[in-house]
Design a protein around this motif. Structure first.
Motif, short mmCIF file in Angstrom:
data_model
loop_
_atom_site.label_atom_id
_atom_site.label_comp_id
_atom_site.label_asym_id
_atom_site.label_seq_id
_atom_site.Cartn_x
_atom_site.Cartn_y
_atom_site.Cartn_z
N ARG A 274 0.81 -1.21 0.00
CA ARG A 274 0.00 0.00 0.00
C ARG A 274 0.85 1.27 0.00
O ARG A 274 0.32 2.35 -0.16
N SER A 275 2.17 1.12 0.22
CA SER A 275 3.02 2.31 0.30
C SER A 275 4.45 1.97 -0.13
O SER A 275 4.85 0.80 -0.11
N HIS A 276 5.19 2.99 -0.51
CA HIS A 276 6.61 2.84 -0.83
C HIS A 276 7.37 2.20 0.33
O HIS A 276 8.20 1.31 0.14
N GLU A 277 7.05 2.66 1.55
CA GLU A 277 7.77 2.17 2.73
C GLU A 277 7.56 0.67 2.93
O GLU A 277 8.49 -0.06 3.28
N GLU A 278 6.33 0.22 2.74
CA GLU A 278 6.06 -1.21 2.89
C GLU A 278 6.86 -2.04 1.90
O GLU A 278 7.38 -3.11 2.24
N ARG A 313 10.10 7.65 -5.52
CA ARG A 313 9.17 6.94 -4.66
C ARG A 313 8.15 6.15 -5.49
O ARG A 313 7.65 6.65 -6.50
N LYS A 315 4.61 4.81 -6.35
CA LYS A 315 3.33 5.47 -6.14
C LYS A 315 2.22 4.45 -5.97
O LYS A 315 2.19 3.41 -6.61
N SER A 316 1.28 4.82 -5.09
CA SER A 316 0.07 4.03 -4.92
C SER A 316 -0.92 4.45 -6.01
O SER A 316 -1.10 5.63 -6.28
N GLY A 325 -2.64 9.62 -2.94
CA GLY A 325 -1.83 9.95 -1.76
C GLY A 325 -0.44 10.44 -2.13
O GLY A 325 -0.02 10.49 -3.26
#
Ligand code: MN
Length: 325
Positions: A274-278, A313, A315-316, A325
């Motif tokens: 769901r996110s770049h960090e994940e 990054r 993207k979602s 987001g």
């Protein structure tokens, strides 16, 4: 099978905006080399259509002559946030995973692997294998409620087959004509093979609340005036009561459908998040050999290294490919 390149959507034509109505939008796939010998047709994700129901990845491989070749050879690699669904028309593939499963799959059978928070697996043609390899590798995005759950694997040797005049429907996932697949999925979903051994017309009921996409594995068909051959995905939209197909000769199709998937996704390499960090965390966990993914049992091959993270990054995107987001 994996996304081993920058997101393919970046190179696809601009959005045509398939909406919440019946459509007949032909979306050409693109060829992706996998290993030395294999090129697959990637039909999902596309720039303007990221998912059909929760189906988020569609690779069509073969028919390939693998008589004097190794065939499929995909070493240990991780997944998260998805289910893999493997379907063969010709050939054999051996699945090994970090739960200890060791399963040969043959045509007409179904493998469903649920990654949950993390799993690792490998897929190989056996040393002695049939001369032709032909099939589909599909991914299903797990919804929020299931994506952090435990991993699992199921092999379904017998699937329900609806036999009609002049054609048959094998129910891989979901339900057709009162016949329900034993495969466990986590959103309302359909996967059905339509086989017309002599060509001709076929008509089957659809769930009006689902969106659907259709692909030809072999042969050729016409749907709503659109000619469909292997290598493209026909997006049918939603709100249809039934599907009418006309095939010129022996033709095998795969119908994919489901409730439109409303969660925005980040897809990169073998991960759905769901996110770049994940995604960055999953990549780091795999690189570190973290217990999250485990080790593929009985496989001494080197694990596949993840490609470097992109410089920008991730993207979602929602199901139409719009960044969120
Ligand atoms: Mn895989």
């Amino acid at each position: 099978m994996s996304i081993t390149e920058p997101m393919p959507g970046e190179t696809l034509p601009p959005a045509t905006g398939p909406g919440a109505e019946p459509t007949n939008v032909l979306l050409p796939g693109h060829d992706v080399p996998l290993g030395r010998y294999t090129t697959v047709r990637r039909l999902l994700p596309q720039r303007q259509l990221r998912t059909v129901g929760a189906w988020c990845f569609v690779d069509h491989f073969g028919p390939d002559d693998v008589a004097n070749r190794p065939g499929m050879g995909i070493g240990p690699h991780p997944h998260t946030g998805l289910q893999t669904v493997t379907w063969l028309v010709h050939g054999e593939v051996r699945h090994l995973d970090s739960l200890g499963n060791d399963q040969l799959i043959r045509p007409g059978q179904l493998n469903v692997m649920t990654s949950g928070f993390g799993i690792a697996h490998s897929e190989y043609s056996p040393p002695e294998h049939p001369p032709v390899l032909h099939g589909l590798q599909l991914w299903v995005a797990l919804p929020e409620a299931a994506r952090s759950g435990p991993p699992g694997f199921a092999h379904h040797a017998d699937l329900p087959v609806l036999r009609e005049q002049g054609f048959s429907v094998t129910v891989l996932v979901g339900e057709v004509g009162g016949l329900r697949s034993p495969a466990v999925v986590h959103t309302p979903l359909l996967g059905a093979q339509l086989w017309l051994p002599d060509g001709g017309p076929a008509r089957m009921p659809l769930t009006a609340g689902f969106e659907h996409g259709l692909l030809v594995m072999s042969g050729a068909a016409e749907v709503g005036g659109v000619a469909l051959t292997p290598g493209s995905l026909l997006h049918l939209g939603s709100g249809r009561a039934d599907l009418a197909v006309e095939a010129a000769g022996p033709t095998r199709l795969m119908l994919l459908g489901g409730e439109p998937f409303d969660e925005a996704l980040v897809m990169w390499w073998n991960f759905v998040g769901r996110s770049h960090e994940e995604i960055a965390e999953a990549r780091a966990d795999w690189a570190a050999g973290a217990p999250r993914f485990g080790r593929v049992h009985d496989d001494d091959s080197d694990p596949l290294p993840a490609p470097p993270m992109p410089g920008t990054r991730l993207k979602s995107r929602d199901r139409h490919g719009r960044t969120v987001g």
